[in-house]
Write an enzyme that holds these catalytic residues in place. Structure first.
Site, PDB file in Angstrom:
ATOM      1  N   GLU A  81       0.876  -1.484  -0.066  1.00 46.62           N
ATOM      2  CA  GLU A  81       0.104   0.172   0.137  1.00 46.62           C
ATOM      3  C   GLU A  81       0.761   1.510  -0.150  1.00 46.62           C
ATOM      4  O   GLU A  81       0.483   2.365  -0.573  1.00 46.62           O
ATOM      5  CB  GLU A  81      -1.055  -0.003   1.235  1.00 46.62           C
TER       6      GLU A  81
ATOM      7  N   LYS B  57     -17.464  -0.646   6.443  1.00 47.42           N
ATOM      8  CA  LYS B  57     -18.026  -1.716   5.499  1.00 47.42           C
ATOM      9  C   LYS B  57     -19.377  -1.768   5.213  1.00 47.42           C
ATOM     10  O   LYS B  57     -20.192  -1.883   4.223  1.00 47.42           O
ATOM     11  CB  LYS B  57     -17.526  -2.805   5.887  1.00 47.42           C
TER      12      LYS B  57
END
Lengths: 165, 587
Positions: free
Chosen positions: B52, B164
């Site tokens: 990342e 989420k």
């Protein structure tokens, strides 16, 4: 020259905003003497008052960096102009025998109120500028002080001037 | 009728509506609804990285080269924390970036759930701003605000943390993309104060020894054309910070090159002896000023910056101007036009000033005409000079951090802004390769070079795999001195030559083989006489579509000079290693 600044900050009343302000101070090594915050009459806004000590350049940097926080709406050093400063303090003191009368007299001189009483203690409430509260603590000489809680200073400009107006 | 979308679809649709073409990222549990939304559309390309951190540097390189915000997508927990270094890198250099991090569902927040991290808290000191999504229908406005904040005022990274449950494909909400959003507490300065601008021009016209000190703000603020015009109109010497290189053409006689710790002799002396400094989009970084107490004793300072907190932070400004540098310089040019006929520049004083500067340059300036000698190790400065020659000075040059970065900054004299891509403020090793990938994504046909060292390169070399996947034909020139060169240099100069943990020559890999193992072309050169030919081959049409790694074995003892003397003023410089020729470079 070092001086005390009373910085009033109007900011969005949203989660996480306070941590951005506090984080700024630790991140840049600025000191905070006191900090107090609560919503305003407009519940989407909070008003925060913090006091810090430094020279003019330091205080200017603090104000500029506060402005840089995206959620900060308005910043003003109240100490630059005429203003009213108030802090609330509650002091629990040991008060037995002759001390009871003396503490009561001292509280009266500082326009304090005794807001709770037990046979051995008084709890005194004092409101005023920060230095007055400190003076009251000095006046309660000896080991009589059991507990002190102070709200930190809040302030407002004198006259018609308003923050964010 | 308003379209109803899931939060995941909304997020991607909002990015499309922002004009985003490419997202750099890495999937994981908390981000999977979003990844599914990416899969079901065509307009945005997702680049799957191998770590990342690299995703953030790619987005950063993309942003630096194009001026458009870079976009990153990572999952919660380690995905988010791995992105932090890249976010901090962008923050220090004021690069527009939007980082979307997945988060555990809201009902699990605060429970130490699997892959849960307080991303807002962890990123807070290194972002311009951050948002948490609470419900799906807020996503379009949050995205709009995030891009607005990232790209306006002093640009910077913005994080959007997305639990989420807010992207649940089973929950639909109306999608309304706001054309305008209001941020009542956010009003970045745009125009400078007209009176201050007039004062600044008057000061410039009267100055006898003026110098322009141009920073990254000129590049990021697209003010290069205005800066050039002003400098030429008043025949002003221009020195640039590490971040400002390219703002003014490096080979132009009015360019003094870079200033600061490893800046040129003429730039640092011109600053020190000046009577007026026009600081534009620069922030008086400690690597520029050296000891602020000894900073440029005779100089009055005009400081133009979009960020009020940059002004008088380190060095008090006499004429502060808060505003967009392009607007301010544009208005200054208008005032110059109006003033110049009645108030001409003192030509005699200017002549003397240039005479003095050219004297410094002749005496101790960098030698841009090095020649290789048979049997001598390759000088890293010569390698950069050859890169400049072979790429005709037109490449995008992305660097890592260390000696090679300074050699590239000194010797690749950039003609245009946004061509020099490096981590200036944070000094992030591992930046170069992924940043180059971001640039190559933005400009597939451009020549993109990565000048790195073997130490920096090993911090993100896993991205060679990503390069193969997406066909990114980057040309890597690794200046291999088998040591952490800049650390070793400091140890040579300040620690009696004790090389604590800065060498590893017995355990380095064969970089040529590494490149080949990743499916690319690897080459190695250790003879200065063959370097130019090797570079010609690297950049030849035959290898145009290939990533090539050229492992250049350079002189292991070379130091970067000039180097500022710690605690001194800007004119206090070490020009060469004791007992060596000036600049550490002869011929």
């Amino acid at each position: 020259m070092q001086r005390r600044a009373i910085i009033a900050v109007l900011l969005e009343n949203e989660a996480g905003v306070l941590s951005r302000v506090v984080g700024l101070f630790s991140q840049r090594g600025y000191n905070i003497e006191s900090l107090t915050v609560a919503p305003t009459e407009d519940e989407t806004l909070s008003r925060l008052t913090l006091t810090t000590v430094g020279d003019e350049a330091h205080i200017e940097q603090v104000i500029k960096h506060l402005y840089k926080i995206v959620d900060v709406f308005k910043v003003q050093d109240l100490a630059e102009n005429e203003h009213i400063e108030r802090e609330l303090m509650l002091v629990k003191v040991r008060a037995v025998g002759a001390e009871r009368e003396e503490i009561k007299r001292t509280a009266d001189i500082f326009r304090g109120q005794i807001v709770d009483v037990t046979p051995e203690t008084y709890t005194v409430q004092v409101v005023g500028p920060t230095d007055k509260l400190s003076a009251f603590l000095r006046a309660l000489s000896g080991g009589r002080i059991l507990e002190v809680v102070r709200s930190g200073a809040s302030g407002i400009s004198r006259g018609a001037r308003v923050l964010g107006g | 009728m308003t379209e109803r979308l899931s939060g995941g679809d909304m997020l991607i649709r909002a990015l499309q509506d922002e004009g985003v073409e490419v997202v750099f990222g890495y999937p994981g549990g908390a981000a999977l609804h979003i990844y599914d939304a990416i899969f079901r559309q065509q307009r945005i390309e997702h680049i799957l990285v191998r770590h990342e951190q690299a995703a953030t540097h790619m987005a950063d390189g993309y942003a630096r080269a194009t001026g458009k915000p870079g976009v990153v997508l990572v999952t919660s927990g380690p995905g988010a924390t791995n992105a932090i270094t890249g976010i901090a890198t962008a923050h220090m250099d004021s690069i527009p970036m939007v980082v979307i991090s997945g988060q555990v569902p809201q009902d699990l927040i605060g429970t130490d759930a699997f892959q849960e991290t307080d991303m807002i808290g962890v990123s807070r000191p290194v972002v311009k701003h951050s948002f948490v999504v609470k419900k799906a229908e807020d996503i379009p406005a949050i995205v709009r605000k995030a891009f607005l904040i990232a790209t306006t005022g002093r640009p910077g990274p913005v994080v959007i943390d997305v639990p989420k449950d807010t992207t649940d494909p089973g929950v639909l909400a109306p999608y309304v993309y706001p054309e305008k959003v209001t941020l009542r507490a956010y009003n970045p300065a745009v125009r400078g104060n007209a009176r201050q601008i007039r004062k600044a021009v008057e000061a410039l016209l009267q100055a006898r020894r003026p110098v322009i000190y141009a920073g990254g703000g000129v590049v990021q603020g697209n003010a290069s054309a205005e800066l050039r015009e002003l400098a030429r109109r008043l025949r002003l010497p221009v020195t640039m910070t590490l971040m400002g290189l390219g703002a003014y053409p490096g080979e132009d006689p009015q360019s003094l090159g870079m200033l600061g710790m490893h800046g040129t002799y003429e730039a640092n002396l011109a600053m020190h002896e000046s009577d007026l400094i026009l600081a534009v989009g620069a922030r008086f970084d400690d690597r520029v000023t050296n000891n602020p107490k000894k900073f440029c004793p005779d100089a009055r300072i005009i400081h133009i910056d979009i960020d009020p907190s940059s002004i008088s932070k380190i060095i008090p400004a006499h004429i502060p101007i808060v505003g967009d540098v392009r607007n301010v310089l544009g208005e200054m040019l208008q005032v110059v036009d109006a003033e110049l006929p009645a108030n001409p520049v003192n030509e005699r004083a200017r002549e003397l000033w240039w005479h003095q500067i050219d004297g410094w340059r002749a005496e101790n300036g960098l030698n841009h005409h090095l020649t290789p000698k048979p049997g001598r190790p390759i000088l890293p400065q010569y390698a950069v000079q050859m890169l400049h020659k072979v790429t005709r000075g037109e490449a995008y040059v992305c660097s890592d951090v260390g000696q090679h970065q300074m050699f590239a900054a000194q010797y690749y004299r950039f003609a245009e802004p946004r061509r020099w891509i490096n981590s200036g403020g944070l000094g992030t090793m591992g930046f170069g390769l992924p940043a180059a990938m971001g640039v190559q994504m933005a400009f597939p046909d451009a020549t993109v070079a990565c000048v790195t060292g073997e130490g920096s390169f090993m911090m993100n070399m896993q991205e060679l795999s990503t390069c193969l996947q997406y066909g990114l034909p980057i040309k890597i020139m690794a200046l291999n001195n088998q040591a952490l060169g800049m650390v070793k240099q400091w140890q040579d100069m300040q620690y009696g030559g004790r090389h604590a943990s800065s060498t590893y020559s017995d355990s380095l890999p064969d970089f040529k083989t590494i490149a080949e193992a990743f499916g690319h072309v690897g080459m190695r050169v250790d003879d200065a006489m063959q370097l130019e030919g090797a570079l010609e081959e690297v950049f030849s049409p035959a290898l145009r579509n290939k990533l090539v790694l050229l492992d250049v074995w350079v002189d292991r003892e070379e130091h970067v000079y000039p180097m500022a003397i710690r605690g001194g003023s800007m004119k206090d410089l070490v020009l060469a290693r004791a007992g060596e020729g000036k600049g550490g470079v002869e011929d």
